[in-house]
Design an enzyme around this catalytic site. Structure first.
Site, PDB file in Angstrom:
ATOM      1  N   SER A  93      -2.889   4.054  -9.547  1.00 26.73           N
ATOM      2  CA  SER A  93      -4.319   3.717 -10.083  1.00 26.73           C
ATOM      3  C   SER A  93      -3.999   3.010 -11.077  1.00 26.73           C
ATOM      4  CB  SER A  93      -4.907   4.285  -9.697  1.00 26.73           C
ATOM      5  OG  SER A  93      -6.565   3.187  -9.859  1.00 26.73           O
ATOM      6  N   ASP A 194      -7.833  -1.949   0.370  1.00 30.08           N
ATOM      7  CA  ASP A 194      -7.931  -1.058  -1.333  1.00 30.08           C
ATOM      8  C   ASP A 194      -9.658  -1.659  -1.437  1.00 30.08           C
ATOM      9  OD1 ASP A 194      -7.914   0.048  -3.833  1.00 30.08           O
ATOM     10  OD2 ASP A 194      -5.701   0.033  -4.120  1.00 30.08           O
ATOM     11  N   HIS A 224      -7.288   3.710  -1.161  1.00 26.62           N
ATOM     12  CA  HIS A 224      -6.796   3.515  -2.418  1.00 26.62           C
ATOM     13  C   HIS A 224      -6.525   4.625  -3.157  1.00 26.62           C
ATOM     14  CE1 HIS A 224      -6.989   2.516  -6.915  1.00 26.62           C
ATOM     15  NE2 HIS A 224      -7.278   3.853  -6.835  1.00 26.62           N
TER      16      HIS A 224
END
Length: 260
Positions: A93, A194, A224
């Site tokens: 991320s 996601d 995610h």
């Protein structure tokens, strides 16, 4: 403030191949811990720093900016470079964005990078409201634990501090401008489902980096936080194969340190 249980930084002194793992926005090293331990068990040196303002309470993030988060991973990278012959950087991320900036800044000192659901932009109307909203509202709903696997939770904040989110938006813009400077081999793994970072972010990163050795992998069973989800083992295996391919003289077939 005491660190949340499980959110502690992690280090393992292994062989001459080092891996820095960067966690995400409002997350903690807990999201990277199984990956880190997998690599450590195979003889690699591993470092998972806790980003400033993370792993305690969301209010602590209000006092930090992307400069603080980046400075910490940069420090951890320099430590690894001092004691390892070959160093890789992996990120999840926002940790993927941190990884990309490290790659742009450090060049050939980094042998390769692995990105999992990397962020590139703060999307939606909220992004445009942040410059003003952050002075009116301290936080909004959290983004932690976007995981398909039953019974698995991420150690992260249940609120997103808006001052920090505004800084994140600025950071993404900074990194996006530097993407053409990224030339290292890349493995990018992303989840079609996601709920935090849309697939368009991965597509933009792949279109803008200058790397020629690139592998894209879809994580069909995960959301995610894929490092804690159904595809975690695939992420771990892909990353180890990547390291073994690029540092064959330092890593044997099982991933442990080679002799000599």
């Amino acid at each position: 403030m005491p660190v949340l249980p499980g959110a502690e930084p992690y280090r393992h002194e292994g062989g001459e191949v080092g891996v820095l793992l960067c966690h995400g926005f409002t997350g903690s090293p807990q999201s990277m811990r199984p990956w880190a331990e997998y690599l450590a068990e195979r003889g690699l040196s591993v470092s998972v720093p806790l980003l400033p303002g993370h792993g305690t309470r969301w209010q602590d993030m209000q006092l930090t900016t992307w400069h603080d988060w980046y400075a910490e991973v940069d420090r951890a990278l320099r430590e690894l470079l001092e004691r390892c012959r070959t160093v890789f950087v992996f990120g999840l991320s926002m940790g993927g964005a941190l990884t990309l900036r490290l790659a742009a800044q450090h060049g050939d000192a980094i042998r390769g990078i692995v990105l999992v659901n990397p962020g590139n932009k703060v999307h939606g109307l909220a992004a445009y409201a942040l410059p003003v909203a952050r002075h009116l509202v301290p936080s909004t709903k959290g983004i932690a634990s976007d995981i398909a696997k039953e019974g698995v939770a991420e150690v992260g904040y249940d609120r997103v501090p808006l001052h920090a989110a505004h800084s994140l938006r600025r950071f993404f813009r900074t990194v996006d401008a530097q993407l053409p400077q990224v030339t290292q081999p890349v493995v990018l793994l992303h989840s079609p489902q996601d709920h935090v970072v849309p697939p368009v972010d991965s597509a933009r990163i792949l279109s803008r980096i200058s790397s020629t050795d690139v592998k894209e992998v879809l994580l069909e069973q995960s959301y995610h936080v894929a490092t804690l989800d159904h595809d975690a083992e695939r992420i771990f295996d892909e990353s180890l194969a990547f390291v073994e391919r690029l540092a064959p003289d330092l890593v044997d077939g099982k991933g442990s340190r080679s002799g000599g």
